[in-house]
Design a protein around this motif. Structure first.
Motif, PDB file in Angstrom:
ATOM      1  N   THR A 184       0.827  -1.203   0.000  1.00 41.52           N
ATOM      2  CA  THR A 184       0.000   0.000   0.000  1.00 41.52           C
ATOM      3  C   THR A 184       0.865   1.259   0.000  1.00 41.52           C
ATOM      4  N   MET A 185       1.874   1.261   0.869  1.00 40.16           N
ATOM      5  CA  MET A 185       2.691   2.469   1.023  1.00 40.16           C
ATOM      6  C   MET A 185       3.595   2.686  -0.196  1.00 40.16           C
ATOM      7  N   ILE A 186       4.052   1.597  -0.805  1.00 39.49           N
ATOM      8  CA  ILE A 186       4.841   1.728  -2.036  1.00 39.49           C
ATOM      9  C   ILE A 186       3.971   2.335  -3.135  1.00 39.49           C
ATOM     10  N   GLY A 187       2.714   1.916  -3.167  1.00 42.24           N
ATOM     11  CA  GLY A 187       1.779   2.499  -4.133  1.00 42.24           C
ATOM     12  C   GLY A 187       1.568   3.979  -3.875  1.00 42.24           C
ATOM     13  N   ILE A 188       1.422   4.336  -2.618  1.00 40.23           N
ATOM     14  CA  ILE A 188       1.211   5.747  -2.280  1.00 40.23           C
ATOM     15  C   ILE A 188       2.438   6.577  -2.654  1.00 40.23           C
ATOM     16  N   ALA A 189       3.627   6.011  -2.460  1.00 39.97           N
ATOM     17  CA  ALA A 189       4.843   6.728  -2.867  1.00 39.97           C
ATOM     18  C   ALA A 189       4.804   7.036  -4.362  1.00 39.97           C
ATOM     19  N   ASP A 190       4.323   6.081  -5.138  1.00 38.78           N
ATOM     20  CA  ASP A 190       4.227   6.277  -6.591  1.00 38.78           C
ATOM     21  C   ASP A 190       3.260   7.437  -6.897  1.00 38.78           C
ATOM     22  N   MET A 191       2.139   7.466  -6.180  1.00 39.60           N
ATOM     23  CA  MET A 191       1.169   8.555  -6.381  1.00 39.60           C
ATOM     24  C   MET A 191       1.786   9.913  -6.036  1.00 39.60           C
ATOM     25  N   THR A 192       2.492   9.964  -4.890  1.00 40.76           N
ATOM     26  CA  THR A 192       3.116  11.253  -4.524  1.00 40.76           C
ATOM     27  C   THR A 192       4.105  11.667  -5.605  1.00 40.76           C
ATOM     28  N   ALA A 193       4.817  10.687  -6.144  1.00 37.07           N
ATOM     29  CA  ALA A 193       5.800  11.000  -7.189  1.00 37.07           C
ATOM     30  C   ALA A 193       5.112  11.583  -8.418  1.00 37.07           C
ATOM     31  N   HIS A 194       3.955  11.027  -8.795  1.00 36.11           N
ATOM     32  CA  HIS A 194       3.260  11.535  -9.986  1.00 36.11           C
ATOM     33  C   HIS A 194       2.852  12.994  -9.816  1.00 36.11           C
ATOM     34  N   ILE A 195       2.458  13.360  -8.593  1.00 40.19           N
ATOM     35  CA  ILE A 195       2.051  14.756  -8.442  1.00 40.19           C
ATOM     36  C   ILE A 195       3.243  15.666  -8.169  1.00 40.19           C
ATOM     37  N   ILE A 196       4.296  15.124  -7.577  1.00 37.17           N
ATOM     38  CA  ILE A 196       5.513  15.937  -7.411  1.00 37.17           C
ATOM     39  C   ILE A 196       6.107  16.260  -8.781  1.00 37.17           C
ATOM     40  N   GLU A 197       6.140  15.279  -9.664  1.00 34.97           N
ATOM     41  CA  GLU A 197       6.688  15.513 -11.014  1.00 34.97           C
ATOM     42  C   GLU A 197       5.895  16.614 -11.725  1.00 34.97           C
ATOM     43  N   ARG A 198       4.588  16.662 -11.482  1.00 34.79           N
ATOM     44  CA  ARG A 198       3.754  17.693 -12.114  1.00 34.79           C
ATOM     45  C   ARG A 198       3.903  19.037 -11.404  1.00 34.79           C
ATOM     46  N   TYR A 199       4.041  18.984 -10.076  1.00 33.85           N
ATOM     47  CA  TYR A 199       4.058  20.225  -9.279  1.00 33.85           C
ATOM     48  C   TYR A 199       5.275  21.080  -9.593  1.00 33.85           C
ATOM     49  N   PHE A 200       6.437  20.429  -9.690  1.00 36.49           N
ATOM     50  CA  PHE A 200       7.663  21.201  -9.852  1.00 36.49           C
ATOM     51  C   PHE A 200       7.902  21.526 -11.321  1.00 36.49           C
ATOM     52  N   THR A 201       7.289  22.651 -11.709  1.00 34.88           N
ATOM     53  CA  THR A 201       7.374  23.162 -13.065  1.00 34.88           C
ATOM     54  C   THR A 201       7.919  24.578 -12.981  1.00 34.88           C
ATOM     55  N   GLN A 202       8.551  25.010 -14.036  1.00 38.37           N
ATOM     56  CA  GLN A 202       8.993  26.415 -14.086  1.00 38.37           C
ATOM     57  C   GLN A 202       7.969  27.277 -14.814  1.00 38.37           C
ATOM     58  N   VAL A 203       6.850  26.682 -15.252  1.00 43.22           N
ATOM     59  CA  VAL A 203       5.796  27.458 -15.917  1.00 43.22           C
ATOM     60  C   VAL A 203       5.125  28.340 -14.859  1.00 43.22           C
ATOM     61  N   PRO A 204       5.072  29.661 -15.087  1.00 41.02           N
ATOM     62  CA  PRO A 204       4.421  30.528 -14.095  1.00 41.02           C
ATOM     63  C   PRO A 204       2.900  30.505 -14.254  1.00 41.02           C
ATOM     64  N   ASN A 205       2.186  31.031 -13.253  1.00 41.16           N
ATOM     65  CA  ASN A 205       0.732  31.190 -13.312  1.00 41.16           C
ATOM     66  C   ASN A 205      -0.001  29.872 -13.551  1.00 41.16           C
ATOM     67  N   VAL A 206       0.230  28.944 -12.662  1.00 40.13           N
ATOM     68  CA  VAL A 206      -0.473  27.658 -12.723  1.00 40.13           C
ATOM     69  C   VAL A 206      -1.180  27.434 -11.382  1.00 40.13           C
ATOM     70  N   GLU A 207      -1.894  28.461 -10.962  1.00 38.17           N
ATOM     71  CA  GLU A 207      -2.445  28.454  -9.604  1.00 38.17           C
ATOM     72  C   GLU A 207      -3.479  27.352  -9.384  1.00 38.17           C
ATOM     73  N   LEU A 208      -4.449  27.228 -10.294  1.00 39.18           N
ATOM     74  CA  LEU A 208      -5.504  26.232 -10.065  1.00 39.18           C
ATOM     75  C   LEU A 208      -4.906  24.842  -9.912  1.00 39.18           C
ATOM     76  N   THR A 209      -4.058  24.453 -10.855  1.00 39.36           N
ATOM     77  CA  THR A 209      -3.507  23.094 -10.796  1.00 39.36           C
ATOM     78  C   THR A 209      -2.527  22.932  -9.627  1.00 39.36           C
ATOM     79  N   ASP A 210      -1.794  23.985  -9.255  1.00 40.30           N
ATOM     80  CA  ASP A 210      -0.999  23.916  -8.015  1.00 40.30           C
ATOM     81  C   ASP A 210      -1.900  23.520  -6.848  1.00 40.30           C
TER      82      ASP A 210
END
Lengths: 387, 387
Positions: free
Chosen positions: B188-214
């Motif tokens: 379960t926890m390994i799966g959750i780590a994968d989920m956190t990774a998917h959103i971390i990969e999306r979160y850390f962007t240099q594109v400005p003005n992405v407030e809603l999706t942040d």
């Protein structure tokens, strides 16, 4: 969380200059469309010319039906159905805001149906098919560009009624925030009120264990608040226009509905207001929602306290969650006021003499709302609180 | 916000008992499927029998291909392609977790292609068609049930490579959280780590003005944290299982990608780890991500400070945003540790002797990552930080 089925196949084409893709998108579906729009503002802004150029370039023919009014009318829908049948048109292109899209969806339902299209809105029959609809959105507000719903007003008795059906989700929607830069501050804020209403209706559910969607709604609401304040001062801010436009879609495309049962009582009450008095739907919602909240909050104080704490940063008072809940309602009301919206019927010169009539019409098909079921006397009391 | 096109037509059928719908869903598409699954745990739990009963009832025939391993192998994919061709099968049903789904997607690509399916994974060609795939999900983690991607490992050189293509989104995915109640805490926890990774990969962007999706990502992350802690103590909590299962889909179905450019450097580095050492992808990510963060945070300290403040409630230090950023990385690391995940290579007995080899393989097709472009020496340093 409730069991759910979710599918939203609408293709979203978002960003600067994207309306130039409309011809190519249409060509994948059809060779001839009904070009449906409103009062002609798209001609002033040059959007009409750009759309026509794109259609011509793609080799898509069209017949025009302009004249959609806010709170779109059944009579024009009937006219559209007739045109499509006569000219064997199999695709409706809506260029405008929620009223144009909802009118297009109604036409799309009617063309392929042998009976009276109004039956669907009066819940006499359930739609199972519709012509495909495409959208070029000019006013972010209703969320109809990716929703499964359509709201139309019948002049016969001024009934404003909705229909929900998966066949009503547009095939594609083109969202260019640049097209919204010319909206007035008032139009913009009325649209934002509509968006807040869509997520408030979803937020206030009695279904337990809906944490993910609670948090997604809270994030969407915070985005609306911050960017509403930016646009109130700087209506030409593209970044804020983008956030608002995309939030408006997300507020009503059902990402935020999964596993929940929404309320929708405030919408039903507001439909009586704008059905009779023809005020903008968003303004009516800003008036009705705080009154609704005041009337129903005791049915789930904790949810209202969470709403205040997480969205409006109201400090949590665990000794008196009711205090947190009431402060939440005050904060919502002052948010609406801070962006110039009315929060009482008197502000928009609606008197108290037809409240009983509106309440009776509202519950003609039974009580409304799910957070708390509302009967005639409840609706009338909410309208009174809104005076 | 960047211009974007978004469309995710996957039908989600979510909740208790929903696997009984599989036959009916399939029947709308086909009369015969490849039933693809893993090591046979679905037989122990009774799921296999329920699936077969539903297929029989709907009149859908099937041929079985079991044996998918974690980090699914190209050789089995080739076998699946051969079976589908021989038996003229035109639909793949994946019953399992991400590995089974990704293997099914690879088969779906290969059956309708004349060349070598591995070409798509090595980026030699871009896929434009695939057989349809349906899913009954048993392990929430990879998000493949509604994503456009597939990751496969070639035994020839132990290359673990991915392909993204819209044709890979499943037609439907059945998500019953009850099926996940028997997963171990570790799975379960390994799966959750994968989920956190998917959103971390999306979160850390240099594109400005992405407030809603942040904000949507922040809400999803908070949901993961709270429910991970619940399941760590009470693995049979249905409500928490539901939140985690739906969050896992939302983390990777691209709702949270709109208008952004994700990073994906940590995924590329981790693929080298699990390609060579065959460790679970989620565990590898919990090791790599904090090291990646430590290496790159200076490229946008404000974003890391926001991450810490909004997700981990780190108090904002405006005098030293770097302090807030570094505290954010510490909090993420201790979150992983608090749910029993490894955060260093030494914990999983991976020595430091092949770091240069992994770094070289990782950048074979050029630098990886978008938040900060990473070259061979960068990747090697990140792996060293992870020791």
């Amino acid at each position: 969380m409730e069991n759910f089925v979710f599918q939203n196949p609408t293709k979203i084409i978002f960003g600067k200059g994207t309306e130039s893709a409309v011809g190519k998108e249409l060509k994948a579906h059809t060779n001839k469309v009904l070009l449906h729009y409103g009062g002609g503002s798209i001609k002033k802004t040059g959007l009409y010319d750009r759309i026509c150029a794109s259609l011509k370039e793609a080799g898509v023919a069209w017949t025009e039906l302009p004249g959609v009014q806010p709170n779109p009318r059944l009579s024009l829908v009937r006219k559209g159905i007739e045109i499509c049948r006569q000219e064997q048109i199999d695709f409706i292109l809506a260029v405008g805001g929620g009223s144009v899209i909802d009118s297009a969806k109604a036409i799309a339902l009617g063309v392929v149906d042998d009976g009276d299209v109004w039956d669907f809105y009066m819940k006499k029959r359930t739609p199972t098919k519709a012509l495909p609809v495409g959208v070029v959105l000019t006013i972010p507000a209703a969320g109809s560009e990716a929703s499964n719903s359509s709201v139309v007003t019948s002049e016969d008795g001024w009934y404003k009624r909705y229909v929900d059906a998966e066949v009503l989700r547009p095939k594609f929607s083109i969202l260019n925030p640049e097209l919204t830069l010319t909206l007035t501050v008032e139009q913009t804020m009325i649209g934002i009120a509509d968006m807040t209403a869509h997520i408030i209706e979803r937020y206030f559910t009695q279904v337990p264990n809906v944490e993910l969607t609670d948090r997604l709604i809270e994030g969407t609401f915070k985005t609306l608040i911050r960017n509403a304040h930016i646009l109130y001062k700087e209506p030409h801010n593209y970044a804020a226009r983008s956030e608002i436009m995309w939030s408006g879609t997300v507020a009503h495309n059902d990402w935020l509905s999964t596993g929940r049962i929404g309320d929708w009582g405030s919408h039903m009450i507001e439909h009586e207001l704008s059905g009779i008095y023809d005020i903008p739907h968003g303004a009516g919602l800003a008036i009705i929602i705080p009154a609704w909240m005041q009337y129903v909050y005791k049915a789930n104080v904790a949810k209202f306290a969470q709403f205040g704490n997480r969205i409006f940063d109201v400090e949590a008072n665990f000794g008196s969650p009711e205090e947190t809940a009431l402060e939440a309602i005050r904060r919502l009301k002052s948010f609406y006021q801070s962006i110039g919206l009315p929060v009482s019927l008197s502000t928009v010169n609606i008197p108290g003499d037809r409240l009983a009539e509106m309440a009776a019409k509202c519950v003609e098909n039974g009580p409304v709302g799910n957070f708390l079921k509302l009967y005639k006397e409840d609706v009338q009391k909410i309208l009174q609180l809104a005076l």
